[in-house]
Every structure is written in C-alpha cells, then in structure tokens.
Design an enzyme around this catalytic site. Structure first.
Site, PDB file in Angstrom:
ATOM      1  N   ASP B  28     -12.117   9.773 -10.587  1.00 39.81           N
ATOM      2  CA  ASP B  28     -13.390   9.806  -9.865  1.00 39.81           C
ATOM      3  C   ASP B  28     -13.122   9.581  -8.372  1.00 39.81           C
ATOM      4  OD1 ASP B  28     -15.855   9.267  -8.690  1.00 39.81           O
ATOM      5  OD2 ASP B  28     -16.686   8.430 -10.541  1.00 39.81           O
ATOM      6  N   GLU B  80      10.293   5.537   8.025  1.00 39.07           N
ATOM      7  CA  GLU B  80      10.938   5.514   6.708  1.00 39.07           C
ATOM      8  C   GLU B  80      11.098   6.954   6.219  1.00 39.07           C
ATOM      9  OE1 GLU B  80       8.463   4.584   3.224  1.00 39.07           O
ATOM     10  OE2 GLU B  80       8.258   6.656   3.850  1.00 39.07           O
ATOM     11  N   CYS B 112       6.846  -0.032   6.820  1.00 38.99           N
ATOM     12  CA  CYS B 112       5.794   0.295   7.791  1.00 38.99           C
ATOM     13  C   CYS B 112       5.872  -0.498   9.086  1.00 38.99           C
ATOM     14  CB  CYS B 112       4.426   0.094   7.149  1.00 38.99           C
ATOM     15  SG  CYS B 112       4.139   1.164   5.745  1.00 38.99           S
ATOM     16  N   ARG B 199      -0.011  -4.194  -8.060  1.00 38.50           N
ATOM     17  CA  ARG B 199      -0.788  -5.316  -7.507  1.00 38.50           C
ATOM     18  C   ARG B 199       0.099  -6.312  -6.755  1.00 38.50           C
ATOM     19  NH1 ARG B 199      -5.921  -5.616  -9.848  1.00 38.50           N
ATOM     20  NH2 ARG B 199      -6.145  -7.781  -9.274  1.00 38.50           N
ATOM     21  N   THR B 201       1.991  -5.714  -4.478  1.00 33.99           N
ATOM     22  CA  THR B 201       2.045  -5.399  -3.036  1.00 33.99           C
ATOM     23  C   THR B 201       0.990  -6.179  -2.252  1.00 33.99           C
ATOM     24  OG1 THR B 201       0.551  -3.521  -3.324  1.00 33.99           O
ATOM     25  CG2 THR B 201       2.901  -3.038  -3.400  1.00 33.99           C
ATOM     26  N   HIS B 234      -1.899  -4.224   9.938  1.00 35.02           N
ATOM     27  CA  HIS B 234      -1.368  -3.034   9.261  1.00 35.02           C
ATOM     28  C   HIS B 234      -2.387  -2.532   8.244  1.00 35.02           C
ATOM     29  CE1 HIS B 234       0.978  -0.152   7.220  1.00 35.02           C
ATOM     30  NE2 HIS B 234       1.097  -0.859   6.118  1.00 35.02           N
ATOM     31  N   LYS B 239      -9.125  -1.522   2.595  1.00 38.10           N
ATOM     32  CA  LYS B 239      -9.526  -2.826   2.057  1.00 38.10           C
ATOM     33  C   LYS B 239      -8.669  -3.981   2.584  1.00 38.10           C
ATOM     34  CE  LYS B 239     -13.146  -2.119  -0.351  1.00 38.10           C
ATOM     35  NZ  LYS B 239     -13.399  -1.909  -1.768  1.00 38.10           N
ATOM     36  N   ARG B 243      -9.886  -7.436   4.459  1.00 38.08           N
ATOM     37  CA  ARG B 243      -9.811  -8.721   3.750  1.00 38.08           C
ATOM     38  C   ARG B 243      -8.964  -9.736   4.520  1.00 38.08           C
ATOM     39  NH1 ARG B 243      -7.456  -8.449  -2.050  1.00 38.08           N
ATOM     40  NH2 ARG B 243      -8.782  -6.627  -2.106  1.00 38.08           N
ATOM     41  N   ASN B 266      -2.649   6.166   5.599  1.00 39.91           N
ATOM     42  CA  ASN B 266      -1.626   5.224   6.063  1.00 39.91           C
ATOM     43  C   ASN B 266      -0.456   6.007   6.663  1.00 39.91           C
ATOM     44  OD1 ASN B 266       0.269   3.229   6.461  1.00 39.91           O
ATOM     45  ND2 ASN B 266       0.532   2.722   4.295  1.00 39.91           N
ATOM     46  N   SER B 296       6.972  -3.428   4.070  1.00 40.82           N
ATOM     47  CA  SER B 296       7.384  -3.884   2.746  1.00 40.82           C
ATOM     48  C   SER B 296       8.850  -4.249   2.741  1.00 40.82           C
ATOM     49  CB  SER B 296       7.126  -2.789   1.720  1.00 40.82           C
ATOM     50  OG  SER B 296       5.753  -2.653   1.517  1.00 40.82           O
TER      51      SER B 296
END
Lengths: 128, 345
Positions: B28, B80, B112, B199, B201, B234, B239, B243, B266, B296
C-alpha cells in the site's frame, strides 16, 4: 584507448580551447596555429564559458551499441558564445529540443570499457 | 575565523513516487509513504554517477565563491557509491574543477556521514593553515535491492562545501563526533546491494549516535536548542529526523527548511549536507544552525554553525528547493533501466 583518453582529459572535462590573440578567433578542439593568421598567430589557452545555442540537431533512433540504452537521444551542433561550434550530445527530452535553444555544459559519463574497464567522463550539454 | 565560504548542490532531475514502487511489490503506497515520510525520491540518469554529481556540486560551490579554482588546496569526496572500488573520485573532481595538481585529496567512506567527515578534515586543515580552501563533498547514487524497504528511500544527490578562512559566510564554531562499532547497515565487498538490521537501525544506531553527538556539542558550547534558529539531522526517512528533533528539544519549525527527504529521498552522503544547504538558503546573519549527520557502522558528526553578515551578499540562487521541484517522473520500468538493474544478455 587509455592513453588517448588520458591525454585529452583536460579538454574533455572542461572546454579548454585556444584563442588567437592576433585575430581574436577561438578554436575548439584547440589548434596550435591560427589558419587565418599563420605565422602571425599568437595562440593562448582559454576556458570557454560552456554556454551557447543549438544551431542544428538530430534525434538518434538507431544508436551504436554503447548508446543503445539512451535512445532516442539528441546530438546537436552547438554554437558556443565565444564562436566555436561543437557537436555534442544534448541531454534533454527529444520533444523539447529546437534551434536557437540556449544550452550549457554539464559533466557526464560518456562511456565505459565494459564492467571492469575505465569510465570515461566528458562534457555534454543540457538546457540552460 | 574558519567556516563555510561557499556551497553548491546537485540533484538529478528524475523522480519516482513511493506509490509507484509500492504498486510493483504489492504494497500500500499511501501507508508506506506515510510510514516513512517519503513521497518520492531522486533517480540518477544513465550518464550520471557519484563523480558527475560531485563535480556539478563542486563547480557550483567554487563559482559562487568567486575564487580562482587553483586556490583550492584540498578535495575530499565522501560516498558509499564511488564509481570505482579502487581509483579515487576526488581526482576526477579536482581535474574537472581545475584546482591544478598540488592539492590534498582522498575519497572517504563512512556510510551516510562521509561528507561531514570531509568537512571536519577541511576545517582542521584550514585551522592549521595547511590549506587556503578545501572542498568537502558528500555525494551518492545509493543502492536499494529490488523489493527491499530501502528501495523507497535510496536516492541520488550531493552537496559540496568550500571551507576556508577568508570570506566566511557561516562560521563553524564547534564540531565533535560520537563513534561506536555498531553493525546496523553494511555492504560486503563485491555485493551490489547493502544489508541492514531492520529495526536495529533505529534506537542503537541512528538515535543513540545522533543524540550523543548533539548532547556533547551542546554541553561543550553551553548552548541550548532555543539558541539555534535551525537544526539539520541526517534524514534516512522523514520520521527519524522529526523524532530525534523532538527527543533533543527542537521544534518542527527549526528542522523544516532542511528537511528535504520527503521530496528527494535519502541521498546518503549528500543527505544531511543537502539539508544544511537548504537551510543556508534561508538563514540570516547571526543565526545558528545545529548539524548532526549519521553514518551507519556507526557514527555522528555534530557542528555548530553561525551565519555571518557575508551570507546576505552571497549568491544563493538557484536554491535547493528549486532544484527539488524540477522533477521529471519516471515509472518503475524506466527506474530499473536507469539504475541498471536490468541484466543485459
């Protein structure tokens, strides 16, 4: 192929032309002698602005092997503001191109020697 | 005073909507788009790669600075997705910008945050009087495996920052880093696509590193969120930065000018730097920006940046926002061709 490309890097990455200071004519590709002034030539290297307009163009539908994935694409004769005329790929929508269109130089990939070989970078043109 | 003398950006013109990617994988689109905070992402053309993006961004930065390219004494390109595994992108940039031959150069890789790592190197070299100007570039044509959630975000773009001591438009008042060995995202040698810890990450990677670096720099400088006009974090999706801003006490208004991820995805090494460039497009003299990148593996670089009076006379057109808006939409078929995901016979 490798040394031939390497020798011209300076002129491929940037539009480094020559100018005859005797008559004011610009040459790209660069020339060591001004055919008009001959012995009176005073040749100096100059960097062109990269801006110009489309004199004429073709839309390529039957492309050579290494360009097949980009077809159809535009190859245009571009009259640079300093005078020289360059034949180059013009990266734009084929329906968008027209004579007199203002364009500017852009830095792009122009080929590669397969997956493991060298990548060639060069100047192409895009709409201004 | 050492800081940003100029900046330039480049975003490829093609865009693909999250809905279009979702259509192919039977998901979706609206739910995914809302969940990630990404409406669309940029896609490079067949003749564009990290080197061409880095060159275009660097040329814009040098031309806006109105300096002789030969005054650039260092070129660092963080990515990268360097076009070669062995052969630097920085030399292509140095040649195309026309910096001459006597310059410091290297390619950097730290997921990144390789671009902000380059900024720290240039800042240190400018402070040590080793260089007149240094180019720190973050650029990527990032990869996401077909069908992987990363495919909705991994995009292309880059930004170049000219660092120096003269004609500074934004002073770098402080910088710090927080680094740990955290395997949240990786790509092994020879592999076409990266892998990630799902998750994992989030909390132990992105949030831990960004908040630790941000808190440290606030503590070191004695500044608080209200001392900043803007903040850039970054942006792997829409989201996470929203946050983390809330966690650190920054408002939506403070991060909104630099939040470019909903419209271009990104851009990896270009991500926080494009956010910084978009923020510098609107900043006024004396206003402060907090920049915190994340790479990362994992680490975060934090910067306190304060605009000087010179920002007002600095050429800021075309703005990052205008480049974002100039999109040509492609469907998934064209996208897989442009990203060379089709195996030719």
């Amino acid at each position: 192929m490798l040394p031939r490309f390497w020798r011209k890097i300076k002129h491929r990455y940037n539009l480094i032309a020559t100018k005859c200071e005797n008559c004011g004519t610009y040459y790209y590709p660069p020339r060591n002698l001004c055919p008009k002034c001959r012995r009176k030539s005073r040749i100096v290297e100059v960097k062109l602005s990269g801006k110009g307009e489309v004199l004429s163009y073709s839309v390529v539908h039957e492309a050579p092997e290494n360009m097949k994935d980009q077809k159809p694409y535009v190859v245009a004769m571009i009259k640079l503001d300093e005078g020289p005329v360059i034949t180059s790929q013009l990266v734009c929508d084929c329906k968008e191109v027209r004579r007199g269109m203002r364009v500017k130089a852009a830095f792009r990939r122009c080929g590669e020697e397969g997956d493991a070989g060298i990548i060639y970078y060069c100047t192409k043109f895009v709409p201004e | 005073m050492v800081g940003i003398v100029s900046y330039g950006t480049y975003i490829p013109v093609y865009r693909i909507k999250a809905e279009e990617i979702a259509r192919i994988w039977g998901e979706d689109g609206e739910v995914i788009s809302r969940g990630l905070g990404i409406k669309q992402k940029s896609v490079p053309a067949l003749d564009e790669d990290t080197a061409t993006i880095a060159v275009e961004a660097a040329r814009e930065a040098v031309s806006r600075a109105k300096i002789d390219p030969s005054e650039v004494d260092a070129v660092y390109v963080g990515s990268e997705s360097h076009p070669y595994a062995v052969k630097p992108t920085a030399t292509v940039v140095g040649e195309a910008v026309g910096v001459g031959n006597y310059y410091f150069a290297a390619d950097l890789e730290f997921a990144c945050k390789a671009g902000t790592a380059g900024m720290q190197i240039c800042i240190a070299m400018a402070r040590a009087d080793m260089i007149r100007y240094g180019l720190a570039i973050g650029a990527d044509t990032s990869q996401g495996a077909p069908g992987d959630p990363l495919e909705y975000s991994a995009s292309a773009g880059g930004a170049a920052f000219l660092i120096g001591r003269k004609n500074v438009i934004a002073e770098v008042e402080a910088t710090t880093s927080f680094t740990s060995d955290t395997p949240d995202f990786w790509r092994r040698e020879g592999q076409p696509y990266p892998k990630h810890g799902g998750r994992f990450t989030g909390q132990p990677a992105y949030f831990r590193h960004i908040t630790s670096a941000a808190k440290k720099i606030l503590e070191e400088t004695g500044l608080k969120p209200s001392d900043f006009a803007y903040a850039v974090f970054h942006q792997p999706n829409g989201k996470f930065p929203t946050r983390v801003a809330k966690m650190l006490g920054f408002s939506k208004e403070q991060i909104s000018p630099g939040l470019v991820v909903p419209y271009i995805g990104n851009t990896y090494s270009g991500s926080s730097l494009l956010g910084l460039a978009a923020t510098l497009d609107v900043v006024k003299p004396d206003e402060r920006i907090l920049l915190v990148s994340f790479g990362s593996g994992a680490g975060s670089d934090a910067f306190v940046i304060r605009a000087t009076d010179s920002i007002e006379s600095f050429e800021r057109e075309p703005k990052v926002l205008e480049k974002i808006e100039r999109g040509i939409y492609v469907d998934y078929g064209m996208y897989v061709k442009l990203r060379r995901k089709i195996k030719m016979a």
